[in-house]
Write an enzyme that holds these catalytic residues in place. Structure first.
Site, PDB file in Angstrom:
ATOM      1  CG  HIS A   1      -2.019  -1.128   1.229  1.00  0.00           C
ATOM      2  ND1 HIS A   1      -2.686  -1.286  -0.058  1.00  0.00           N
ATOM      3  CD2 HIS A   1      -2.315  -2.025   2.164  1.00  0.00           C
ATOM      4  CE1 HIS A   1      -3.702  -2.263   0.518  1.00  0.00           C
ATOM      5  NE2 HIS A   1      -3.418  -2.865   1.863  1.00  0.00           N
TER       6      HIS A   1
ATOM      7  CG  ASP B   1      -2.797  -8.306   0.723  1.00  0.00           C
ATOM      8  OD1 ASP B   1      -2.243  -8.882   1.713  1.00  0.00           O
ATOM      9  OD2 ASP B   1      -3.975  -7.616   0.896  1.00  0.00           O
TER      10      ASP B   1
ATOM     11  CG  HIS C   1      -6.607  -5.313   1.710  1.00  0.00           C
ATOM     12  ND1 HIS C   1      -6.226  -6.155   2.518  1.00  0.00           N
ATOM     13  CD2 HIS C   1      -7.955  -4.945   2.198  1.00  0.00           C
ATOM     14  CE1 HIS C   1      -6.916  -6.265   3.644  1.00  0.00           C
ATOM     15  NE2 HIS C   1      -8.240  -5.618   3.557  1.00  0.00           N
TER      16      HIS C   1
ATOM     17  CG  ASP D   1      -5.255  -9.975   3.372  1.00  0.00           C
ATOM     18  OD1 ASP D   1      -4.916 -10.424   2.306  1.00  0.00           O
ATOM     19  OD2 ASP D   1      -4.955  -8.881   3.590  1.00  0.00           O
TER      20      ASP D   1
HETATM   21 ZN   LIG Z   1      -4.218  -7.247   2.696  1.00  0.00          ZN
END
Ligand SMILES: [Zn+2]
Length: 308
Positions: A126, A163, A165, A244
């Protein structure tokens, strides 16, 4: 050829307060599981060096790095976004997490190992060129990729991000850079609430619907990632390995299971074997329920080192 296992004690000292999902125990849970399953017997352990400022400046602005260094607290916490905090050890951990990626790149590029797994915190995907966010400070994968492109005779690198996200930071850093192809899946409507529209022709973003389970992952990989990767012919493959999306991880609703991580890792290894002499560097991103994280990471590493 053996694989590298890279970590650093500072990964266990960076913490963001009681009850924060990104806790230091994530790294020890993974290491314990790799150890108890005998997987570390097939890996060469390394302690990560700190990345140099020049290595990190390849992907982050001088101003952002200077602000992070100047703002690092001597004690207590400094908040950089609602969920992302620095303690007295965060900066040290961030330099070493980025350094793990640099070391992994050198070991794999020089063929001293076939692949590398970096069990480090803080995560990176991120972190944009000019900002840390979402538990991330330096974009570890990006630092390694930039190091490979700068220091070795390598023209094309793939970044695979599974991931749950979206890896908005990696997209920010590499969008429009034709030396890098990023392929990713992520859950639609989840933090950081972007990625639905790819920001460059070298970005293969596949948003997945809630509750779509492993079938949607297999469809995304087969119909979107693999054609793009095979056309690109990467000479090295980086993996932003977040765990995740597992059905027991309460951050998300994709409903993946351990065997999905085994499957996707096999596909990634096959791509690396077809085009990149098997060269893979995998870096820990998310995954927050300790036993689940540990099992999924072990399933991933097991394939990475050729034991499955
Ligand atoms: Zn994540």
């Amino acid at each position: 050829m053996l694989s590298a296992y890279i970590t650093h004690p500072s990964s266990l000292l960076h913490e963001m307060g009681p009850g924060h999902p990104d806790c230091p125990e994530r790294v020890s849970a993974i290491q314990d599981c790799l150890l108890s399953r005998g997987l570390l017997d097939f890996m060469v352990p390394f302690t990560a060096p700190a990345a140099s400022r020049a290595q990190v400046e390849r992907v982050h602005t001088t101003l952002y790095i200077a602000e992070l260094v100047a703002g690092a607290p001597a004690s207590g916490y400094r908040r950089i976004d609602p969920d992302t905090l620095m303690n007295a050890h965060t900066l040290d951990a961030a330099w070493h997490a980025a350094g793990a990626s640099v070391l992994a790149t050198e070991l794999v590029a020089r063929r001293e190992v076939s692949s590398a797994f970096c069990n480090v915190r803080p995560a990176g995907h991120h972190a944009t060129r000019s900002a840390g966010m979402g538990f991330c400070f330096f974009n570890n994968a990006a630092v390694g990729i930039a190091h490979a492109l700068a220091e070795f005779d390598i023209q094309r690198i793939a970044l695979v991000d599974f991931d749950v996200h979206h890896g908005n930071g990696s997209e920010d850093i590499f969008a429009g850079d034709e030396r890098v192809l990023m392929v990713s899946t992520f859950e639609s409507g989840l933090y950081p609430f972007n990625g639905e529209e790819a920001s460059g022709p070298n970005m293969c973003n596949v948003p997945l619907r809630r509750y779509s389970r492993g079938e949607a992952l297999r469809d995304a990989v087969t119909n979107h990632w693999l054609p793009a990767l095979d056309a690109f012919r990467p000479e090295m493959v980086f993996v932003s390995a977040g765990f995740d999306a597992h059905r027991d991880d309460d951050m998300s609703s994709l409903g993946w299971v351990e065997s999905d991580y085994t499957w996707v890792t096999r596909e990634i290894v096959a791509v690396a074997e077809r085009h990149a002499n098997g060269r893979i560097i995998s870096l820990l991103e998310g995954g927050y329920v300790l036993p689940v994280l540990a099992r999924c990471a072990a399933a991933h590493v097991r394939v990475l080192i050729g034991a499955d």
